[in-house]
Scaffold this active site. Structure first.
Site, PDB file in Angstrom:
ATOM      1  N   HIS A   1      -4.707  35.377 -11.090  1.00 25.45           N
ATOM      2  CA  HIS A   1      -4.324  33.992 -11.367  1.00 25.45           C
ATOM      3  C   HIS A   1      -5.282  33.024 -10.657  1.00 25.45           C
ATOM      4  O   HIS A   1      -5.900  32.158 -11.284  1.00 25.45           O
ATOM      5  CB  HIS A   1      -2.873  33.784 -10.905  1.00 25.45           C
ATOM      6  CG  HIS A   1      -2.341  32.403 -11.102  1.00 25.45           C
ATOM      7  ND1 HIS A   1      -1.371  32.099 -12.018  1.00 25.45           N
ATOM      8  CD2 HIS A   1      -2.648  31.226 -10.496  1.00 25.45           C
ATOM      9  CE1 HIS A   1      -1.086  30.804 -11.970  1.00 25.45           C
ATOM     10  NE2 HIS A   1      -1.856  30.252 -11.043  1.00 25.45           N
ATOM     11  N   GLU A   2      -5.432  33.214  -9.348  1.00 25.72           N
ATOM     12  CA  GLU A   2      -6.282  32.302  -8.574  1.00 25.72           C
ATOM     13  C   GLU A   2      -7.749  32.456  -8.967  1.00 25.72           C
ATOM     14  O   GLU A   2      -8.486  31.472  -9.043  1.00 25.72           O
ATOM     15  CB  GLU A   2      -6.103  32.530  -7.069  1.00 25.72           C
ATOM     16  CG  GLU A   2      -4.694  32.283  -6.550  1.00 25.72           C
ATOM     17  CD  GLU A   2      -4.163  30.891  -6.857  1.00 25.72           C
ATOM     18  OE1 GLU A   2      -4.966  29.933  -6.953  1.00 25.72           O
ATOM     19  OE2 GLU A   2      -2.935  30.761  -7.032  1.00 25.72           O
TER      20      GLU A   2
ATOM     21  N   GLY B   1       0.821  -1.209   0.000  1.00 22.69           N
ATOM     22  CA  GLY B   1       0.000   0.000   0.000  1.00 22.69           C
ATOM     23  C   GLY B   1       0.845   1.244   0.000  1.00 22.69           C
ATOM     24  O   GLY B   1       2.030   1.183   0.303  1.00 22.69           O
ATOM     25  N   PRO B   2       0.231   2.377  -0.364  1.00 24.05           N
ATOM     26  CA  PRO B   2       0.977   3.641  -0.415  1.00 24.05           C
ATOM     27  C   PRO B   2       1.529   4.020   0.965  1.00 24.05           C
ATOM     28  O   PRO B   2       1.087   3.474   1.979  1.00 24.05           O
ATOM     29  CB  PRO B   2      -0.060   4.660  -0.894  1.00 24.05           C
ATOM     30  CG  PRO B   2      -1.380   4.010  -0.750  1.00 24.05           C
ATOM     31  CD  PRO B   2      -1.161   2.542  -0.764  1.00 24.05           C
ATOM     32  N   PRO B   3       2.482   4.927   1.021  1.00 22.67           N
ATOM     33  CA  PRO B   3       3.072   5.312   2.293  1.00 22.67           C
ATOM     34  C   PRO B   3       2.037   5.889   3.265  1.00 22.67           C
ATOM     35  O   PRO B   3       1.119   6.579   2.840  1.00 22.67           O
ATOM     36  CB  PRO B   3       4.081   6.411   1.929  1.00 22.67           C
ATOM     37  CG  PRO B   3       4.276   6.311   0.479  1.00 22.67           C
ATOM     38  CD  PRO B   3       3.085   5.650  -0.107  1.00 22.67           C
TER      39      PRO B   3
ATOM     40  N   THR C   1       3.183  -0.485   8.699  1.00 20.77           N
ATOM     41  CA  THR C   1       4.031  -0.731   9.869  1.00 20.77           C
ATOM     42  C   THR C   1       3.174  -0.847  11.126  1.00 20.77           C
ATOM     43  O   THR C   1       3.414  -1.687  11.986  1.00 20.77           O
ATOM     44  CB  THR C   1       5.068   0.405  10.005  1.00 20.77           C
ATOM     45  OG1 THR C   1       5.713   0.581   8.756  1.00 20.77           O
ATOM     46  CG2 THR C   1       6.083   0.087  11.061  1.00 20.77           C
TER      47      THR C   1
ATOM     48  N   GLY D   1      -0.580   2.670   7.096  1.00 21.39           N
ATOM     49  CA  GLY D   1      -0.608   1.890   8.327  1.00 21.39           C
ATOM     50  C   GLY D   1      -0.034   0.493   8.213  1.00 21.39           C
ATOM     51  O   GLY D   1      -0.391  -0.376   8.988  1.00 21.39           O
TER      52      GLY D   1
ATOM     53  N   ASP E   1       1.827  25.022 -12.144  1.00 27.71           N
ATOM     54  CA  ASP E   1       0.637  24.570 -12.869  1.00 27.71           C
ATOM     55  C   ASP E   1       1.035  23.913 -14.185  1.00 27.71           C
ATOM     56  O   ASP E   1       0.522  22.856 -14.551  1.00 27.71           O
ATOM     57  CB  ASP E   1      -0.275  25.759 -13.192  1.00 27.71           C
ATOM     58  CG  ASP E   1      -0.866  26.366 -11.937  1.00 27.71           C
ATOM     59  OD1 ASP E   1      -0.926  25.657 -10.927  1.00 27.71           O
ATOM     60  OD2 ASP E   1      -1.259  27.543 -11.979  1.00 27.71           O
TER      61      ASP E   1
ATOM     62  N   HIS F   1      -8.381  30.323 -11.960  1.00 24.62           N
ATOM     63  CA  HIS F   1      -8.573  28.902 -11.601  1.00 24.62           C
ATOM     64  C   HIS F   1      -9.993  28.674 -11.112  1.00 24.62           C
ATOM     65  O   HIS F   1     -10.700  27.771 -11.558  1.00 24.62           O
ATOM     66  CB  HIS F   1      -7.633  28.495 -10.460  1.00 24.62           C
ATOM     67  CG  HIS F   1      -6.211  28.256 -10.859  1.00 24.62           C
ATOM     68  ND1 HIS F   1      -5.859  27.454 -11.904  1.00 24.62           N
ATOM     69  CD2 HIS F   1      -5.053  28.692 -10.323  1.00 24.62           C
ATOM     70  CE1 HIS F   1      -4.536  27.417 -12.004  1.00 24.62           C
ATOM     71  NE2 HIS F   1      -4.022  28.176 -11.047  1.00 24.62           N
TER      72      HIS F   1
HETATM   73  P1  ADP Z   1       3.290   2.904   6.473  1.00 26.92           P
HETATM   74  O1  ADP Z   1       2.169   2.260   5.739  1.00 26.92           O
HETATM   75  O2  ADP Z   1       4.019   3.855   5.597  1.00 26.92           O
HETATM   76  O3  ADP Z   1       4.174   1.925   7.166  1.00 26.92           O
HETATM   77  P2  ADP Z   1       2.693   3.683   9.132  1.00 26.92           P
HETATM   78  O4  ADP Z   1       2.130   2.415   9.600  1.00 26.92           O
HETATM   79  O5  ADP Z   1       4.093   3.964   9.550  1.00 26.92           O
HETATM   80  O6  ADP Z   1       2.584   3.804   7.586  1.00 26.92           O
HETATM   81  O7  ADP Z   1       1.743   4.854   9.629  1.00 26.92           O
HETATM   82  C1  ADP Z   1       2.246   6.052  10.166  1.00 26.92           C
HETATM   83  C2  ADP Z   1       1.290   6.605  11.210  1.00 26.92           C
HETATM   84  O8  ADP Z   1       0.064   7.027  10.623  1.00 26.92           O
HETATM   85  C3  ADP Z   1       0.887   5.592  12.248  1.00 26.92           C
HETATM   86  O9  ADP Z   1       1.791   5.592  13.300  1.00 26.92           O
HETATM   87  C4  ADP Z   1      -0.489   6.074  12.681  1.00 26.92           C
HETATM   88  O10 ADP Z   1      -0.409   7.066  13.664  1.00 26.92           O
HETATM   89  C5  ADP Z   1      -1.032   6.694  11.432  1.00 26.92           C
HETATM   90  N1  ADP Z   1      -1.894   5.762  10.688  1.00 26.92           N
HETATM   91  C6  ADP Z   1      -1.651   5.272   9.468  1.00 26.92           C
HETATM   92  N2  ADP Z   1      -2.635   4.483   9.042  1.00 26.92           N
HETATM   93  C7  ADP Z   1      -3.541   4.436  10.033  1.00 26.92           C
HETATM   94  C8  ADP Z   1      -4.799   3.750  10.199  1.00 26.92           C
HETATM   95  N3  ADP Z   1      -5.290   2.965   9.242  1.00 26.92           N
HETATM   96  N4  ADP Z   1      -5.457   3.922  11.355  1.00 26.92           N
HETATM   97  C9  ADP Z   1      -4.942   4.719  12.312  1.00 26.92           C
HETATM   98  N5  ADP Z   1      -3.787   5.368  12.215  1.00 26.92           N
HETATM   99  C10 ADP Z   1      -3.072   5.255  11.091  1.00 26.92           C
HETATM  100 ZN    ZN Z   2      -2.068  28.301 -10.365  1.00 23.88          ZN
HETATM  101 MG    MG Z   3       6.191   1.796   7.131  1.00 26.05          MG
END
Ligand code: ADP
Ligand code: ZN
Ligand code: MG
Length: 605
Positions: free
Chosen positions: A432-433, A210-212, A217, A215, A508, A436
């Site tokens: 400008h804004e 999943g994207p950064p 970790t 959650g 832009d 938009h």
């Molecule tokens: P990654 O997917 O990049 O590993 P992390 O697990 O490190 O992301 O998430 C970073 C922080 O964002 C967590 O410590 C938490 O506080 C918050 N967070 C991320 N996803 C969730 C979620 N689904 N529910 C609650 N908190 C979340």
């Molecule tokens: Zn602009």
């Molecule tokens: Mg992580």
């Protein structure tokens, strides 16, 4: 560890100071300056009878005269004082009247000071290097010292409550499917018999994708807590060190330990980093990644049927993983974590608002509605920013105002009210804004305008905040075209009003070019029909690099460029048309903006 270095150096410096102070104290002669005279003048005083006492220590002579004044002098080495004085013509009788004490040279103090002055610096040097070495273990050099050791951290042994992680499944929201799937995996570990009785093969590896910030970790930490088994955690980049072969040996050490402690979980975070982080020119390179990967694969294959270890991996770039990792028997389960939807966002906000005093105005559901595309980490950050903001205002509760303000802060960086725009800049930014915003409201496919502002934020001089009417997973071609037109409207408005262009539109234009190219090369929305012109991630000697692999001819390349240009021209035409037609409106909005700096959605409409 690292910030200790200056402190230690300070300590060493201070001990040097202390040592020299001691030297100075032990050597009081150096400080206590008595008047030293030549031997001949001392002899003269003796013959005059003004000296009553003489002390001889080595070659050093200390005399006391009748006024009890101290006089020092030196005699020739190897000649007795008597002989010396006789040479100056002093007779025995005079000498007898004086109290002469002969002493051994003061060996004592000076005697041990000398060896000390050699030993002490050596001791200090040894101490110094010992400290350095101890510190370096935190850094890349130091890991060279103990590189074979397994750097994986062991979280909790599953028994000691205090040592286990505090995160539970309840602290994670918006990723229900992923949670369910992970719970199932935990169940494998807890009741292996149940599954083995039916001949089921317990999954070896589970990959969290999943994207950064969604959650991954966090989920793994919750597993560590809830599974009640030992949990080894390591980050992919930790495998790769200064020396070739470290990654492989670490892998071996890690799995050896894991086998001893089974049932257990091994968590490899940021799996894609294996092979990504390395120092060019210091060895390593391609083979290092291969070796480490191969070792992991070999270990996973080598598990016996009843080995009770589950490998959890996490990555935000599954496409960059070696396909061999994803074969059955390895990371054969994928748990996808997506950016949360409205409901998920609301739940995540709720979790992070726990323990924070919100007042009655705070509407979490509205905040959730306004934050499409935010990850869990962004939302956690948002709530934190709101709390900080409230504290800054000396409030005891957090209100909706702070929450909404924090959305923009997370999205665009902090407001920079101090960044004053000149009158001219302000005017340009306002038009400008306004451009938009006006196009966005005029085009049916475009997103709703929430707020327009010409207060600088982060890198932007001004901004128009627009959000989709409802959450979308897919976007249509007409929506893309509307977006292009909106993006170009700032540029067009400037040209229309001032007959002049500015650098304000650079960002832009960058987005426009990128979007238009994606339409052609990725989404099959151009004349070529349903075909994708490839971009591919590939590995070079120094690591990962995005590299465009051309799977089309030069002729097609030219045509792609033409198509991209056509899209942009078209969108520009739309923007010009709208803004010329509604020029009066544009001016009006801009005037209000110059005066008020910010227009909210309600007022704008
Ligand atoms: P990654 O997917 O990049 O590993 P992390 O697990 O490190 O992301 O998430 C970073 C922080 O964002 C967590 O410590 C938490 O506080 C918050 N967070 C991320 N996803 C969730 C979620 N689904 N529910 C609650 N908190 C979340
Ligand atoms: Zn602009
Ligand atoms: Mg992580």
């Amino acid at each position: 560890m690292k910030n200790k270095a200056p402190k230690n150096i300070l300590i060493i410096f201070l001990s040097f100071l202390a040592v020299s102070a001691i030297f100075a104290l032990l050597n009081p002669q150096a400080l206590q300056k008595t008047n030293e005279v030549s031997l001949s003048s001392l002899a003269q005083q003796i013959s005059q009878g003004s000296i009553k006492e003489i002390q001889v220590s080595g070659d050093k002579i200390t005399a006391l005269d009748n006024q009890d004044k101290k006089i020092t002098s030196r005699k020739e080495t190897g000649v007795s004082l008597n002989d010396s004085l006789k040479a100056y013509g002093i007779n025995e009788e005079v000498l007898k009247a004086i109290d002469i004490k002969i002493e051994q040279e003061k060996q004592g103090l000076m005697g041990w000071l000398f060896p000390l002055s050699i030993i002490l610096p050596i001791v200090i040097f040894i101490l110094f290097f010992w400290l350095i070495a101890r510190q370096a273990k935190g850094g890349p050099m130091g890991q060279g010292f103990n590189f074979m050791k397994m750097p994986a951290k062991l979280f909790g042994d599953g028994k000691d409550e205090k040592k286990t992680e505090k995160v539970t499944f309840d602290d994670i929201a918006g990723v229900e499917e992923a949670k369910d799937e992970i719970k199932e995996v935990v169940d494998f570990l807890k009741n292996p018999k149940k599954y083995q009785a039916l001949g089921a093969r317990i999954p070896r590896g589970v990959l969290l994708v999943g994207p950064p910030g969604v959650g991954k970790t966090l989920l793994a930490r919750a597993v560590a807590n809830e599974a009640k088994v030992p949990f080894f955690s390591i980050v992919g980049s930790e495998f790769i060190e200064l020396f070739v072969g470290v990654g492989a040996s670490r892998t071996r050490a890690l799995f050896l330990e894991a086998k001893k402690q089974q049932p257990c979980i091994v968590f490899i975070d940021e799996l894609d980093a294996i092979g990504k982080m390395r120092m060019p020119g210091m060895g390593g390179g391609h083979e290092e990644r291969e070796q480490t990967l191969n070792q992991i694969l070999a270990e996973m294959d080598g598990f016996e049927r009843d080995t009770n270890i589950i490998i959890l991996g996490a990555t935000n770039k599954p496409e960059s993983l070696d396909p061999a990792l994803l074969r059955p028997g390895r990371f054969d389960r994928r748990v996808v974590l997506d950016l949360p939807d409205v409901k998920g966002r609301e739940e995540i906000l709720q979790i992070h608002c726990k323990g924070k005093p919100l007042d009655d105005t705070a509407k979490i559901n509205e905040v959730a509605e306004r934050t499409p595309g935010f990850s869990g980490a962004d939302l956690a950050n948002l709530v934190n920013e709101a709390a900080i903001l409230a504290a800054k205002k000396n409030r005891t509760t957090i209100s909706q105002t702070e929450l909404l303000e924090s959305i923009e802060k997370v999205l665009l960086g902090p407001e920079r009210r101090s960044h004053l725009l000149s009158e001219k800049e302000k005017e340009i930014t306002a038009y400008h804004e306004a451009g938009h915003a006006l196009t966005a409201t005029s085009l049916p496919g475009a997103e709703d305008v929430r707020k327009i502002s010409i207060v600088a934020r982060g890198m932007a001089a001004g901004y128009t905040l627009s959000l989709p009417k409802r959450e979308k997973r897919i976007k249509t071609k007409s929506e893309f075209l509307a977006e292009l037109a909106v993006l170009l409207s700032g540029y067009v408005a400037e040209r229309l009003i001032f007959k002049e262009l500015s650098t304000g539109a650079a960002n832009d234009l960058e987005k426009v070019s990128e979007l238009a190219r994606d339409l052609v090369t990725k989404y099959g929305m151009a004349k070529f029909g349903p075909i994708v012109f490839g971009i591919r991630e590939s590995m070079t000697f120094l690591g990962w690099e995005q590299e465009t692999e051309k799977n089309y001819s030069e002729k097609t390349a030219t045509e792609i460029d033409e198509e991209v240009a056509k899209f942009i021209k078209e969108a520009e035409g739309v923007a010009v048309k709208i803004l010329t037609q509604k020029k009066a409106m544009l001016t009006k909005i801009a005037k209000v903006l110059i005066e008020k700096e910010t227009i909210e959605k309600e007022e704008f409409e």
